[in-house]
Design a protein around this motif. Structure first.
Motif, PDB file in Angstrom:
ATOM      1  N   SER A 187      -1.735  10.301  -3.032  1.00 48.32           N
ATOM      2  CA  SER A 187      -1.969  11.599  -3.261  1.00 48.32           C
ATOM      3  C   SER A 187      -1.143  12.730  -3.757  1.00 48.32           C
ATOM      4  O   SER A 187      -1.651  13.538  -4.701  1.00 48.32           O
ATOM      5  CB  SER A 187      -2.550  11.778  -1.853  1.00 48.32           C
ATOM      6  N   ASP A 188       0.091  12.984  -3.240  1.00 50.34           N
ATOM      7  CA  ASP A 188       0.802  14.187  -3.487  1.00 50.34           C
ATOM      8  C   ASP A 188       1.846  13.982  -4.495  1.00 50.34           C
ATOM      9  O   ASP A 188       2.724  14.607  -4.782  1.00 50.34           O
ATOM     10  CB  ASP A 188       1.238  14.767  -2.251  1.00 50.34           C
ATOM     11  N   LEU A 189       1.897  12.460  -5.034  1.00 47.50           N
ATOM     12  CA  LEU A 189       3.145  12.343  -5.925  1.00 47.50           C
ATOM     13  C   LEU A 189       2.813  12.626  -7.373  1.00 47.50           C
ATOM     14  O   LEU A 189       1.583  12.785  -7.660  1.00 47.50           O
ATOM     15  CB  LEU A 189       3.259  10.816  -5.823  1.00 47.50           C
ATOM     16  N   PRO A 190       3.786  12.875  -8.223  1.00 44.50           N
ATOM     17  CA  PRO A 190       3.447  13.381  -9.618  1.00 44.50           C
ATOM     18  C   PRO A 190       3.023  12.028 -10.309  1.00 44.50           C
ATOM     19  O   PRO A 190       3.361  10.953 -10.048  1.00 44.50           O
ATOM     20  CB  PRO A 190       4.932  13.383 -10.208  1.00 44.50           C
ATOM     21  N   THR A 191       2.120  12.338 -11.138  1.00 43.48           N
ATOM     22  CA  THR A 191       1.235  11.283 -12.155  1.00 43.48           C
ATOM     23  C   THR A 191       2.538  10.161 -12.630  1.00 43.48           C
ATOM     24  O   THR A 191       2.232   9.067 -12.757  1.00 43.48           O
ATOM     25  CB  THR A 191       0.518  11.860 -12.927  1.00 43.48           C
TER      26      THR A 191
ATOM     27  N   VAL B 208       0.864  -1.335   0.193  1.00 42.55           N
ATOM     28  CA  VAL B 208       0.072   0.128   0.081  1.00 42.55           C
ATOM     29  C   VAL B 208       0.995   1.039   0.105  1.00 42.55           C
ATOM     30  O   VAL B 208       1.689   1.411   0.918  1.00 42.55           O
ATOM     31  CB  VAL B 208      -0.917  -0.009   1.188  1.00 42.55           C
ATOM     32  N   ILE B 209       0.492   1.936  -1.040  1.00 37.54           N
ATOM     33  CA  ILE B 209       1.479   3.404  -1.233  1.00 37.54           C
ATOM     34  C   ILE B 209       0.576   4.506  -1.280  1.00 37.54           C
ATOM     35  O   ILE B 209      -0.324   4.638  -2.100  1.00 37.54           O
ATOM     36  CB  ILE B 209       2.378   3.431  -2.391  1.00 37.54           C
ATOM     37  N   GLU B 210       0.898   5.590  -0.381  1.00 40.42           N
ATOM     38  CA  GLU B 210      -0.061   6.852  -0.317  1.00 40.42           C
ATOM     39  C   GLU B 210       0.363   7.539  -1.511  1.00 40.42           C
ATOM     40  O   GLU B 210       1.579   7.978  -1.645  1.00 40.42           O
ATOM     41  CB  GLU B 210       0.088   7.200   1.280  1.00 40.42           C
TER      42      GLU B 210
ATOM     43  N   ALA C 222       3.911  -3.238 -10.755  1.00 39.10           N
ATOM     44  CA  ALA C 222       3.276  -3.970  -9.969  1.00 39.10           C
ATOM     45  C   ALA C 222       2.349  -5.062 -10.908  1.00 39.10           C
ATOM     46  O   ALA C 222       1.861  -4.422 -12.061  1.00 39.10           O
ATOM     47  CB  ALA C 222       2.136  -3.453  -9.145  1.00 39.10           C
ATOM     48  N   GLU C 223       2.131  -6.258 -10.608  1.00 40.76           N
ATOM     49  CA  GLU C 223       1.597  -7.133 -11.690  1.00 40.76           C
ATOM     50  C   GLU C 223       0.026  -6.886 -11.631  1.00 40.76           C
ATOM     51  O   GLU C 223      -0.724  -6.905 -12.315  1.00 40.76           O
ATOM     52  CB  GLU C 223       2.055  -8.624 -11.123  1.00 40.76           C
ATOM     53  N   HIS C 224      -0.401  -6.593 -10.193  1.00 40.54           N
ATOM     54  CA  HIS C 224      -1.974  -6.328  -9.999  1.00 40.54           C
ATOM     55  C   HIS C 224      -1.922  -5.163  -9.275  1.00 40.54           C
ATOM     56  O   HIS C 224      -1.317  -5.048  -7.888  1.00 40.54           O
ATOM     57  CB  HIS C 224      -2.558  -7.531  -9.454  1.00 40.54           C
ATOM     58  N   ALA C 225      -2.678  -4.081  -9.469  1.00 36.40           N
ATOM     59  CA  ALA C 225      -2.663  -2.883  -8.764  1.00 36.40           C
ATOM     60  C   ALA C 225      -4.079  -2.165  -8.885  1.00 36.40           C
ATOM     61  O   ALA C 225      -4.746  -2.523  -9.917  1.00 36.40           O
ATOM     62  CB  ALA C 225      -1.632  -2.016  -8.957  1.00 36.40           C
ATOM     63  N   HIS C 226      -4.737  -1.472  -7.988  1.00 39.13           N
ATOM     64  CA  HIS C 226      -5.700  -0.840  -8.173  1.00 39.13           C
ATOM     65  C   HIS C 226      -5.676   0.559  -7.121  1.00 39.13           C
ATOM     66  O   HIS C 226      -4.868   0.325  -6.119  1.00 39.13           O
ATOM     67  CB  HIS C 226      -7.120  -1.513  -7.507  1.00 39.13           C
ATOM     68  N   PHE C 227      -6.601   1.407  -7.184  1.00 38.08           N
ATOM     69  CA  PHE C 227      -6.371   2.703  -6.257  1.00 38.08           C
ATOM     70  C   PHE C 227      -7.554   2.516  -5.459  1.00 38.08           C
ATOM     71  O   PHE C 227      -8.781   1.951  -5.712  1.00 38.08           O
ATOM     72  CB  PHE C 227      -6.976   3.658  -7.196  1.00 38.08           C
ATOM     73  N   GLU C 228      -7.476   3.114  -4.162  1.00 38.62           N
ATOM     74  CA  GLU C 228      -8.237   3.047  -2.947  1.00 38.62           C
ATOM     75  C   GLU C 228      -8.522   4.494  -2.532  1.00 38.62           C
ATOM     76  O   GLU C 228      -7.342   5.373  -2.440  1.00 38.62           O
ATOM     77  CB  GLU C 228      -8.514   2.188  -2.027  1.00 38.62           C
ATOM     78  N   ARG C 229      -9.474   5.219  -1.956  1.00 38.41           N
ATOM     79  CA  ARG C 229      -9.470   6.541  -1.555  1.00 38.41           C
ATOM     80  C   ARG C 229     -10.039   6.122  -0.023  1.00 38.41           C
ATOM     81  O   ARG C 229     -10.995   5.428   0.125  1.00 38.41           O
ATOM     82  CB  ARG C 229     -10.431   7.402  -2.382  1.00 38.41           C
ATOM     83  N   LYS C 230      -9.399   6.808   0.676  1.00 37.75           N
ATOM     84  CA  LYS C 230      -9.866   6.988   2.178  1.00 37.75           C
ATOM     85  C   LYS C 230      -9.496   8.143   2.813  1.00 37.75           C
ATOM     86  O   LYS C 230      -8.317   8.701   2.699  1.00 37.75           O
ATOM     87  CB  LYS C 230      -9.334   5.718   2.666  1.00 37.75           C
TER      88      LYS C 230
ATOM     89  N   GLN D  33       2.222   6.146 -12.125  1.00 36.54           N
ATOM     90  CA  GLN D  33       2.193   5.374 -13.201  1.00 36.54           C
ATOM     91  C   GLN D  33       3.260   4.269 -13.206  1.00 36.54           C
ATOM     92  O   GLN D  33       3.471   3.057 -13.389  1.00 36.54           O
ATOM     93  CB  GLN D  33       2.388   6.060 -14.540  1.00 36.54           C
ATOM     94  N   ARG D  34       4.441   4.759 -13.106  1.00 32.60           N
ATOM     95  CA  ARG D  34       5.719   3.889 -12.870  1.00 32.60           C
ATOM     96  C   ARG D  34       5.404   2.558 -11.892  1.00 32.60           C
ATOM     97  O   ARG D  34       5.855   1.705 -11.756  1.00 32.60           O
ATOM     98  CB  ARG D  34       6.967   4.624 -12.351  1.00 32.60           C
ATOM     99  N   TYR D  35       5.120   3.160 -10.499  1.00 30.46           N
ATOM    100  CA  TYR D  35       4.785   2.199  -9.449  1.00 30.46           C
ATOM    101  C   TYR D  35       3.746   1.303 -10.092  1.00 30.46           C
ATOM    102  O   TYR D  35       3.748  -0.102  -9.514  1.00 30.46           O
ATOM    103  CB  TYR D  35       4.198   2.691  -8.212  1.00 30.46           C
TER     104      TYR D  35
END
Length: 52
Positions: A20-24, A16-18, A34-42, A28-30
């Motif tokens: 929010s403030d990272l450049p797009t 899990v990597i936060e 990753a083989e499987h990744a999704h975004f979550e908002r909390k 995208q590189r992260y």
């Protein structure tokens, strides 16, 4: 006592990597690494969650 507010650049993230403030381009590189990744908002923050 002073508080260090900088984020460590080599911290263990446990899949899990936060992002929010990272450049797009960095997010995208992260996600591409990753083989499987999704975004979550909390709590107003965005997290990239991977299957590590």
């Amino acid at each position: 006592m002073s508080a260090n507010t900088e984020r460590p650049t080599n911290a263990t993230h446990n899949g899990v990597i936060e992002v929010s403030d990272l450049p797009t381009t960095r997010v995208q590189r992260y996600a591409q690494e990753a083989e499987h990744a999704h975004f979550e908002r909390k709590g107003g923050q965005t997290f990239l969650v991977t299957d590590c």
